[in-house]
Design a protein around this motif. Structure first.
Motif, PDB file in Angstrom:
ATOM      1  N   ILE A 145       0.837  -1.202   0.000  1.00 50.99           N
ATOM      2  CA  ILE A 145       0.000   0.000   0.000  1.00 50.99           C
ATOM      3  C   ILE A 145       0.870   1.250   0.000  1.00 50.99           C
ATOM      4  CG2 ILE A 145      -1.681   1.327   1.349  1.00 50.99           C
ATOM      5  CD1 ILE A 145      -2.856  -1.484   2.172  1.00 50.99           C
ATOM      6  N   VAL A 146       1.895   1.267   0.822  1.00 49.51           N
ATOM      7  CA  VAL A 146       2.820   2.402   0.853  1.00 49.51           C
ATOM      8  C   VAL A 146       3.479   2.584  -0.520  1.00 49.51           C
ATOM      9  CG1 VAL A 146       5.022   3.214   1.815  1.00 49.51           C
ATOM     10  CG2 VAL A 146       3.239   2.339   3.335  1.00 49.51           C
ATOM     11  N   ALA A 147       3.740   1.455  -1.207  1.00 47.85           N
ATOM     12  CA  ALA A 147       4.390   1.497  -2.522  1.00 47.85           C
ATOM     13  C   ALA A 147       3.429   1.844  -3.655  1.00 47.85           C
ATOM     14  CB  ALA A 147       5.068   0.163  -2.806  1.00 47.85           C
ATOM     15  N   GLY A 148       2.123   1.984  -3.340  1.00 45.04           N
ATOM     16  CA  GLY A 148       1.192   2.430  -4.364  1.00 45.04           C
ATOM     17  C   GLY A 148       0.010   1.530  -4.655  1.00 45.04           C
ATOM     18  N   ALA A 149      -0.044   0.338  -4.061  1.00 42.32           N
ATOM     19  CA  ALA A 149      -1.215  -0.524  -4.260  1.00 42.32           C
ATOM     20  C   ALA A 149      -2.414   0.141  -3.581  1.00 42.32           C
ATOM     21  CB  ALA A 149      -0.969  -1.908  -3.671  1.00 42.32           C
ATOM     22  N   TRP A 150      -3.572   0.068  -4.217  1.00 43.61           N
ATOM     23  CA  TRP A 150      -4.758   0.676  -3.618  1.00 43.61           C
ATOM     24  C   TRP A 150      -5.749  -0.406  -3.243  1.00 43.61           C
ATOM     25  CZ3 TRP A 150      -9.956   0.711  -3.831  1.00 43.61           C
ATOM     26  CH2 TRP A 150     -10.585   1.659  -3.021  1.00 43.61           C
ATOM     27  N   LEU A 151      -6.183  -0.372  -1.988  1.00 45.92           N
ATOM     28  CA  LEU A 151      -7.216  -1.269  -1.480  1.00 45.92           C
ATOM     29  C   LEU A 151      -8.082  -0.456  -0.535  1.00 45.92           C
ATOM     30  CD1 LEU A 151      -4.704  -4.063  -0.616  1.00 45.92           C
ATOM     31  CD2 LEU A 151      -6.528  -4.363  -2.262  1.00 45.92           C
ATOM     32  N   SER A 152      -9.351  -0.802  -0.483  1.00 39.41           N
ATOM     33  CA  SER A 152     -10.236  -0.079   0.438  1.00 39.41           C
ATOM     34  C   SER A 152      -9.833  -0.383   1.878  1.00 39.41           C
ATOM     35  CB  SER A 152     -11.694  -0.498   0.211  1.00 39.41           C
ATOM     36  OG  SER A 152     -11.898  -1.827   0.669  1.00 39.41           O
ATOM     37  N   ASP A 153     -10.110   0.568   2.749  1.00 41.19           N
ATOM     38  CA  ASP A 153      -9.812   0.375   4.173  1.00 41.19           C
ATOM     39  C   ASP A 153     -10.532  -0.858   4.715  1.00 41.19           C
ATOM     40  OD1 ASP A 153      -8.246   2.640   4.137  1.00 41.19           O
ATOM     41  OD2 ASP A 153      -9.798   3.942   4.982  1.00 41.19           O
ATOM     42  N   GLU A 154     -11.757  -1.092   4.239  1.00 39.12           N
ATOM     43  CA  GLU A 154     -12.538  -2.239   4.698  1.00 39.12           C
ATOM     44  C   GLU A 154     -11.864  -3.548   4.300  1.00 39.12           C
ATOM     45  OE1 GLU A 154     -13.912   0.219   2.752  1.00 39.12           O
ATOM     46  OE2 GLU A 154     -14.902   1.330   4.349  1.00 39.12           O
ATOM     47  N   LEU A 155     -11.354  -3.618   3.071  1.00 40.16           N
ATOM     48  CA  LEU A 155     -10.688  -4.827   2.594  1.00 40.16           C
ATOM     49  C   LEU A 155      -9.389  -5.072   3.374  1.00 40.16           C
ATOM     50  CD1 LEU A 155     -10.834  -7.142   0.586  1.00 40.16           C
ATOM     51  CD2 LEU A 155      -9.699  -5.679  -1.085  1.00 40.16           C
ATOM     52  N   VAL A 156      -8.641  -4.026   3.626  1.00 44.14           N
ATOM     53  CA  VAL A 156      -7.396  -4.144   4.395  1.00 44.14           C
ATOM     54  C   VAL A 156      -7.695  -4.641   5.803  1.00 44.14           C
ATOM     55  CG1 VAL A 156      -5.467  -2.856   5.405  1.00 44.14           C
ATOM     56  CG2 VAL A 156      -6.161  -2.419   3.032  1.00 44.14           C
ATOM     57  N   GLU A 157      -8.705  -4.080   6.433  1.00 41.62           N
ATOM     58  CA  GLU A 157      -9.049  -4.486   7.801  1.00 41.62           C
ATOM     59  C   GLU A 157      -9.555  -5.928   7.830  1.00 41.62           C
ATOM     60  OE1 GLU A 157      -9.418  -4.450  11.881  1.00 41.62           O
ATOM     61  OE2 GLU A 157      -8.224  -3.234  10.520  1.00 41.62           O
ATOM     62  N   SER A 158     -10.363  -6.310   6.859  1.00 43.52           N
ATOM     63  CA  SER A 158     -10.850  -7.682   6.778  1.00 43.52           C
ATOM     64  C   SER A 158      -9.677  -8.659   6.600  1.00 43.52           C
ATOM     65  CB  SER A 158     -11.830  -7.810   5.614  1.00 43.52           C
ATOM     66  OG  SER A 158     -12.206  -9.152   5.437  1.00 43.52           O
ATOM     67  N   PHE A 159      -8.738  -8.306   5.725  1.00 42.79           N
ATOM     68  CA  PHE A 159      -7.556  -9.138   5.498  1.00 42.79           C
ATOM     69  C   PHE A 159      -6.754  -9.262   6.796  1.00 42.79           C
ATOM     70  CE2 PHE A 159      -3.039  -9.543   4.510  1.00 42.79           C
ATOM     71  CZ  PHE A 159      -3.038 -10.691   3.728  1.00 42.79           C
ATOM     72  N   ARG A 160      -6.539  -8.146   7.480  1.00 42.97           N
ATOM     73  CA  ARG A 160      -5.776  -8.152   8.728  1.00 42.97           C
ATOM     74  C   ARG A 160      -6.405  -9.105   9.735  1.00 42.97           C
ATOM     75  NH1 ARG A 160      -5.756  -6.361  13.671  1.00 42.97           N
ATOM     76  NH2 ARG A 160      -7.723  -5.249  13.483  1.00 42.97           N
ATOM     77  N   LYS A 161      -7.709  -8.985   9.918  1.00 44.04           N
ATOM     78  CA  LYS A 161      -8.390  -9.856  10.893  1.00 44.04           C
ATOM     79  C   LYS A 161      -8.269 -11.326  10.486  1.00 44.04           C
ATOM     80  CE  LYS A 161     -11.797  -6.524  12.521  1.00 44.04           C
ATOM     81  NZ  LYS A 161     -13.206  -6.120  12.485  1.00 44.04           N
ATOM     82  N   ASP A 162      -8.451 -11.602   9.207  1.00 43.99           N
ATOM     83  CA  ASP A 162      -8.377 -12.985   8.727  1.00 43.99           C
ATOM     84  C   ASP A 162      -7.008 -13.599   8.958  1.00 43.99           C
ATOM     85  OD1 ASP A 162     -10.996 -12.920   7.858  1.00 43.99           O
ATOM     86  OD2 ASP A 162     -10.495 -12.746   5.727  1.00 43.99           O
ATOM     87  N   VAL A 163      -5.957 -12.921   8.519  1.00 41.78           N
ATOM     88  CA  VAL A 163      -4.619 -13.531   8.589  1.00 41.78           C
ATOM     89  C   VAL A 163      -4.092 -13.580  10.013  1.00 41.78           C
ATOM     90  CG1 VAL A 163      -4.024 -13.050   6.184  1.00 41.78           C
ATOM     91  CG2 VAL A 163      -3.326 -11.427   7.983  1.00 41.78           C
ATOM     92  N   LEU A 164      -4.500 -12.655  10.863  1.00 46.78           N
ATOM     93  CA  LEU A 164      -4.013 -12.699  12.233  1.00 46.78           C
ATOM     94  C   LEU A 164      -4.681 -13.816  13.037  1.00 46.78           C
ATOM     95  CD1 LEU A 164      -3.570  -8.920  13.073  1.00 46.78           C
ATOM     96  CD2 LEU A 164      -1.834 -10.581  12.344  1.00 46.78           C
ATOM     97  N   LYS A 165      -5.828 -14.330  12.565  1.00 44.89           N
ATOM     98  CA  LYS A 165      -6.498 -15.443  13.217  1.00 44.89           C
ATOM     99  C   LYS A 165      -5.906 -16.797  12.810  1.00 44.89           C
ATOM    100  CE  LYS A 165     -10.705 -14.419  11.972  1.00 44.89           C
ATOM    101  NZ  LYS A 165     -12.161 -14.462  11.768  1.00 44.89           N
TER     102      LYS A 165
END
Length: 166
Positions: A145-165
């Motif tokens: 994301i810092v390098a320029g990939a664009w994702l919605s905040d909702e998608l990023v948060e959903s991904f974070r919750k999924d992978v941390l579980k």
């Protein structure tokens, strides 16, 4: 069995660039050893950015029938660039899946019944098969994301919750 477990995958330049910009291209090498395909059109796009993916098999679209399919896909999907069309063409010709983050390329592939995944699915898969941790996957995504990939905040948060579980 996970979609990314077996078979060949045709990569679009945008997904490769995500991993190059985060210095994690070796992760793709490990996950897709002997199964990564890139069209000569994708090679040209990567070369323009001084990127080379040595582990991917280059598929040259040189036969008349290959180029006809390329033109058919391009004509039906005018917003797509040559790299996206090349990646879809290779996927179709080889019976491979497509790896892209481009929404229009995903739609075009879906119309051809080509299975599609992207950078998020690759990171999630790497966690599922214990190649990287959930924390590492989220760190890589954050760097993308810092390098320029664009994702919605909702998608990023959903991904974070999924992978941390996991």
């Amino acid at each position: 069995m996970h979609l990314l477990d077996s078979g060949e995958f045709s990569f679009d330049a945008n997904s490769i660039v995500d991993f190059v910009k985060t210095a994690t291209l070796p992760l793709l090498d490990r996950l897709f050893e002997g199964r990564a395909l890139i069209s000569d059109f994708v090679v040209n796009e990567l070369a323009a950015a001084s990127i080379e993916w040595k582990e991917a098999q280059v598929v040259v679209l040189g036969d008349e029938s290959d180029l006809q399919l390329f033109e058919d896909i391009r004509r039906k999907n005018p917003p797509l660039g040559a790299g996206e069309v090349g990646a879809i063409t290779v996927a179709r010709l080889r019976g491979a899946g497509l790896i892209t983050n481009d929404r229009q390329a995903r739609r075009a592939a879906g119309e051809l019944n080509i299975p599609v995944s992207g950078s998020l699915a690759i990171l999630r898969y790497a966690v599922e098969i214990s190649i990287i941790s959930g924390e590492e996957a989220f760190r890589i995504l954050s760097e993308m994301i810092v390098a320029g990939a664009w994702l919605s905040d909702e998608l990023v948060e959903s991904f974070r919750k999924d992978v941390l579980k996991m």
